[in-house]
Design a protein around this motif. Structure first.
Motif, short mmCIF file in Angstrom:
data_model
loop_
_atom_site.label_atom_id
_atom_site.label_comp_id
_atom_site.label_asym_id
_atom_site.label_seq_id
_atom_site.Cartn_x
_atom_site.Cartn_y
_atom_site.Cartn_z
N TYR A 58 49.99 14.20 21.24
CA TYR A 58 50.82 14.35 20.03
C TYR A 58 50.72 15.78 19.50
O TYR A 58 51.73 16.42 19.21
N GLY A 98 47.08 9.46 6.28
CA GLY A 98 47.59 9.58 7.65
C GLY A 98 47.90 11.03 7.98
O GLY A 98 49.01 11.39 8.34
N ASP A 119 42.63 9.93 7.50
CA ASP A 119 43.29 9.34 8.66
C ASP A 119 42.39 8.25 9.24
O ASP A 119 41.17 8.31 9.13
N ALA A 146 44.41 3.30 5.40
CA ALA A 146 45.25 3.42 4.21
C ALA A 146 45.38 2.09 3.45
O ALA A 146 45.75 2.09 2.28
N ALA A 162 53.52 12.44 5.57
CA ALA A 162 54.67 12.65 6.45
C ALA A 162 54.47 11.75 7.67
O ALA A 162 53.67 12.07 8.56
C1 SAM Z 1 53.05 10.05 13.36
S1 SAM Z 1 51.41 10.51 12.99
C2 SAM Z 1 51.70 11.62 11.62
C3 SAM Z 1 50.56 12.58 11.41
C4 SAM Z 1 50.84 13.71 10.43
N1 SAM Z 1 51.13 13.23 9.11
C5 SAM Z 1 51.94 14.60 10.98
O1 SAM Z 1 52.92 14.83 10.25
O2 SAM Z 1 51.78 15.07 12.10
C6 SAM Z 1 50.76 9.07 12.20
C7 SAM Z 1 49.36 9.20 11.68
O3 SAM Z 1 49.05 8.03 10.89
C8 SAM Z 1 47.70 7.67 11.18
N2 SAM Z 1 47.50 6.26 10.85
C9 SAM Z 1 48.02 5.17 11.49
N3 SAM Z 1 47.61 4.05 10.87
C10 SAM Z 1 46.83 4.42 9.82
C11 SAM Z 1 46.12 3.71 8.81
N4 SAM Z 1 46.15 2.37 8.75
N5 SAM Z 1 45.43 4.41 7.89
C12 SAM Z 1 45.39 5.78 7.93
N6 SAM Z 1 46.04 6.50 8.89
C13 SAM Z 1 46.75 5.83 9.81
C14 SAM Z 1 47.57 7.97 12.66
O4 SAM Z 1 46.22 8.05 13.07
C15 SAM Z 1 48.32 9.29 12.77
O5 SAM Z 1 47.48 10.39 12.55
#
Ligand code: SAM
Length: 292
Positions: A58, A98, A119, A146, A162
């Protein structure tokens, strides 16, 4: 309709396969995609496992677009420096939910905010640690879900994400309630997610992604299954009405829904985001919510 092959085993433990998308290939293994309800445990395991395993690729794919110290809301490239959706950030206590590699949190630190970047994924947080070392901009980092924020009531002025967390949890209403709890009265919550109308279309950036294929009203999540039938990726759809109701039920006032337009002449592709689709319909919705 994707038929479960004998080689891959039956899908019964996870329910009925309802998608007619072509199977997708990752590495050497053939994965299948489906619209399936999962248990909360399957959902959590899929989210944690996916983001840990996918963190390196990613970041390799998206880091140049996202920057090392910047808040980019979406594949359309809307930047907080231009949009000002968070309001006044200098001196504010800010929570990023996140955060991934936390480039957005680092940008907020440079704007004078005091920031906690959170995260679920240790893999993603490793990139946040590396980003802090590379830039010498250091938000506090926290590994947490979260849906259960290990943070005090009313301890932040602003929370945002985001595309973090919200699309990947089965109980996004709980995320709304948790964020409401940790914000002070008068605080703001801004989050971007895939625009709900995208769920009518196949997850494809080209012409195949222009045909209305799925019911907007099908709330079952999009799931990718490994060759053993295990859910390894899950993403949840909420209709516009569902989303507004969960925001309001948490106690927020919804003050705006921003639908960033595809920038004129931009020709990049990010997953299902592309100029082919972007000029026709929105890919991202950004919800701006205030805690009274
Ligand atoms: C699409 S990525 C976006 C990351 C960052 N905000 C960006 O713009 O690049 C989604 C993120 O949400 C995190 N995530 C997924 N489920 C989560 C949860 N239940 N609590 C906290 N973070 C979570 C993932 O680990 C990942 O880093």
């Amino acid at each position: 309709m994707v038929q479960p092959s004998r080689q891959l085993g039956p899908l019964r433990p996870y329910g009925e396969v309802v998608t007619d998308e072509a199977p997708e290939f990752y590495g050497n293994a053939m994965n299948r995609v489906a619209r399936l309800r999962l248990t909360p445990g399957q959902n959590r395991d899929a989210a944690r496992g996916w983001w840990d395993a996918d963190a390196d690729s990613y970041q390799a794919e998206h880091r140049a677009f996202l920057g090392d110290v910047d808040l980019v809301w979406c594949p359309e490239g809307l930047r907080e420096a231009d949009a000002h959706l968070l309001g006044e950030v200098a001196g504010a206590r800010v929570l990023e939910v996140g955060c991934g590699a936390a480039a957005a949190s680092r940008w907020l630190v440079t704007q004078g905010a005091s920031v906690v970047a959170l995260d679920l994924s240790a893999g993603m947080l490793r990139h946040a640690v590396a980003g802090a070392a590379a830039t010498d901009v250091r938000p506090a980092l926290l590994q947490a879900d979260a849906q259960s924020l290990p943070l005090r009531d009313g301890s932040f002025d602003i929370a945002f994400t985001a595309f973090g967390a919200v699309p990947f949890v089965d109980d996004s209403a709980r995320v709304m309630r948790e964020v409401f709890r940790v914000l002070r009265p008068g605080g703001r919550w801004v989050f971007s997610v895939t625009h709900p109308m995208r769920w009518i279309f196949m997850d494809h950036p080209g012409a195949e992604g222009l045909v209305a294929t799925y019911s907007y009203f099908d709330r079952r999540p999009y799931v990718e299954l490994d060759p053993y039938g295990r859910a390894i990726y899950v993403e949840h759809h909420r209709t516009l009405g569902d989303r507004v109701r969960e925001i309001v039920a948490a106690g927020f006032v919804l003050t705006d829904v921003v639908e960033p337009e595809w920038p004129l002449g931009a020709d990049h592709v990010w997953g299902q985001w592309s100029p082919v689709r972007g000029v026709l319909f929105p890919g991202t919705a950004i919800y701006v919510c205030d805690r009274p």
